[in-house]
Design an enzyme around this catalytic site. Structure first.
Site, short mmCIF file in Angstrom:
data_model
loop_
_atom_site.label_atom_id
_atom_site.label_comp_id
_atom_site.label_asym_id
_atom_site.label_seq_id
_atom_site.Cartn_x
_atom_site.Cartn_y
_atom_site.Cartn_z
N ASP A 175 0.78 -1.25 0.00
CA ASP A 175 0.00 0.00 0.00
C ASP A 175 0.81 1.30 0.00
O ASP A 175 1.79 1.41 0.73
CB ASP A 175 -0.85 0.11 1.27
CG ASP A 175 -1.55 -1.16 1.64
OD1 ASP A 175 -1.49 -2.13 0.89
OD2 ASP A 175 -2.16 -1.17 2.73
N GLU A 233 -10.43 -2.36 4.75
CA GLU A 233 -9.06 -1.86 4.94
C GLU A 233 -8.94 -0.46 4.33
O GLU A 233 -9.76 -0.04 3.51
CB GLU A 233 -8.04 -2.79 4.25
CG GLU A 233 -8.07 -4.22 4.80
CD GLU A 233 -6.96 -5.12 4.25
OE1 GLU A 233 -6.33 -5.81 5.06
OE2 GLU A 233 -6.73 -5.14 3.03
#
Ligand code: FRU
Length: 502
Positions: A48, A230
């Site tokens: 990420d 998330e």
């Protein structure tokens, strides 16, 4: 005599080092599948994007990083900076694991009023807010091994100090409790944190980035729940003079084309509660390789700039790269538009990327029943115009490895098949067909922009009203765009090569 020998050896040394340097620049970022104008780590594993923030002169991209291997492991925050979001410079690792755990995803803010007291008003701190993941706790199957911590930098992200009172939010008993996105909410003069707790969003408020109070939750029973929630993000966008709040939630698995994807909700936020009456599930991007995307804080003109991880947890750890794994998507600007089913999110590659385009001649050639256009090698931009009718076009290598795109007028979908695109044996999930829903489109005429970069295509419909991001691993560059000559309805409107940034 000695002097001459010395001179000779010095010059041969210089010659040697300049040859070595040349060899280094020739091979640098030239491994098979290495993207040429996307950000990818110099080496090792990345996932990420984290801590996206503009500090007044530079953009910072921190990212989930495992410096020891090309698979996921103990997470650090890698770091890169850019003055324009187009060309990136690698920086040393910003955050290392400590006694509270490894460093999971999170965000960064410029604390311009020094509300935290961690800097001064003259030299405001950059504050990173992240999740601590205590691997030992996870192994022992406790339910409180993820907590939230902060760190600050007084030299624009070069060096970091962890806050002495960490963790700033303890875990009340959620197995998944992570990915804080913090931003300054001007209307209620407060810091807001969006945090996910398994199947829902939690919103917190703080005056100083240190003491946080839970104010509300959202999402237990709405939206997609095929996997854990998330990487949330919450921000305001204007449309026709009206403010709408957009909540991004990544889920894994449960994406529209399998595995990881990011859904969004359009609604309202008053500083305490987020609400939305949206009934359908909406996706930021229909491709399988767009995950954990979040937006920058503190951008110069309040633009909403978004970067995602260009991969999917279904196969990310098995893709056939060897020195590094994963790239980020192109930076995209988010905005809103009115579609036939209400307000929707649009994502468009940022304007500054235009500087990388090198115009190329469009020349149509034919072979048998097909017409083709030769593409600039490796990195290309192609703009197609077509009608929403049943038609097909193909990106192909000289060895006939193919990415197939088929438009279907009845189902109003664009189907993408990458099962014949080259190396696909590393994962069954990678071969699944990809469907992009075009039913919210207002017109039958479509513009498709394709940004091709060695091992990825980012496709934008009508300037970003829908998009699809996907990787492929062909043995050679996709060198041709092929379509049927007779009534294919496809017109190539623009063609460009794209410069390397590495
Ligand atoms: C999303 C994610 C986050 C977590 C990080 C760990 O891809 O699972 O929820 O913080 O990756 O690397």
């Amino acid at each position: 005599m000695t002097k001459t020998v010395f001179l000779i050896s010095l010059s041969s040394l210089l010659l040697f080092s300049s040859c070595a340097q040349k060899a280094e620049t020739q091979t640098y970022y030239s491994e098979p599948y290495r993207p040429q104008y996307h950000f990818s780590p110099d080496s090792m594993w990345m996932n990420d994007p984290n801590g996206l923030v503009f500090d007044g002169s530079s953009y910072h991209l921190f990212y989930q990083y495992h410096p020891e291997d090309i698979v996921w492991g103990p997470m650090h925050w890698g770091h890169a900076t850019s003055s324009d979001l187009v060309r990136w410079e690698h920086q040393p690792i910003a955050l290392y694991p400590d006694q509270f755990g490894t460093i999971f995803s999170g965000s960064a803010v410029m604390d311009l009023k020094n509300t935290s007291g961690l800097g001064t008003e003259e030299n405001p701190p950059m504050v990173a807010i992240f999740t601590y993941h205590d691997a030992a706790g996870a192994e022992q199957k406790t339910d409180n091994f993820q907590t939230q911590g902060i760190a600050f930098s007084l030299d624009k992200g070069k060096s970091w100090t962890k806050y002495a009172g960490n963790p700033v939010i303890k875990n009340p008993g959620y197995i998944d409790f992570r990915d804080p996105k913090v931003f300054w909410h001007e209307a209620s003069s407060s810091w807001i944190m969006a945090l996910v707790a398994g199947d829902h969003l939690q919103l917190y408020r703080s005056d100083n980035l240190i003491d946080w109070n839970l104010t509300s939750t959202f999402g237990h029973e709405v939206g997609a729940h095929g996997g854990v929630w998330e990487c949330p993000d919450l921000f305001a966008l204007e449309l026709n003079g009206e403010t709408h709040w957009v909540l991004l939630i990544s889920i894994n698995p449960g994406g529209p084309n399998g595995g990881s994807a990011t859904q969004y909700f359009v609604g309202d936020f008053d500083g305490y509660d987020f609400s939305s009456d949206q009934e359908s599930i909406k996706w930021v991007d229909f491709g399988p390789d767009n995950y954990a995307g979040v937006t920058f804080n503190n951008t110069p003109n309040d633009e909403r700039l978004f970067i995602a991880w260009m991969n999917n947890w279904s196969y990310a750890q098995n893709t056939p790269t060897t020195k590094w794994r994963s790239a980020s998507t192109l930076p995209r600007e988010l905005s809103l538009f009115e579609a036939n089913d209400g307000v929707r999110l649009k994502n468009t590659p940022i304007e500054a990327l235009e500087q990388l385009k090198v115009p190329a001649q469009i020349s149509l050639e034919s072979s048998g029943d097909s017409t083709y256009v030769n593409l600039p090698s490796g990195q290309a931009f192609v703009r197609l115009e077509l009608m929403l009718m049943t038609t097909e076009f193909i990106l192909t290598t000289a060895k006939d490895e193919q990415l197939k795109f088929s438009l279907n007028a009845d189902s109003k979908t664009l189907l993408i098949d990458r099962s014949g695109s080259g190396e696909v044996s590393f994962s069954e999930a990678f071969n699944a067909p990809i469907a992009l829903d075009l039913s919210s489109s207002l017109s039958e005429a479509l513009t498709l922009d394709l940004w091709i970069d060695v091992s990825s295509v980012e496709l934008f419909v009508n300037g970003g009203e829908q998009s699809a991001t996907l990787q492929y691993f062909s043995s050679e560059p996709m060198s041709r765009l092929l379509y049927e000559a007779v009534d294919s309805g496809v017109t190539v409107k623009q063609l460009a090569g794209i410069e390397r940034i590495w």
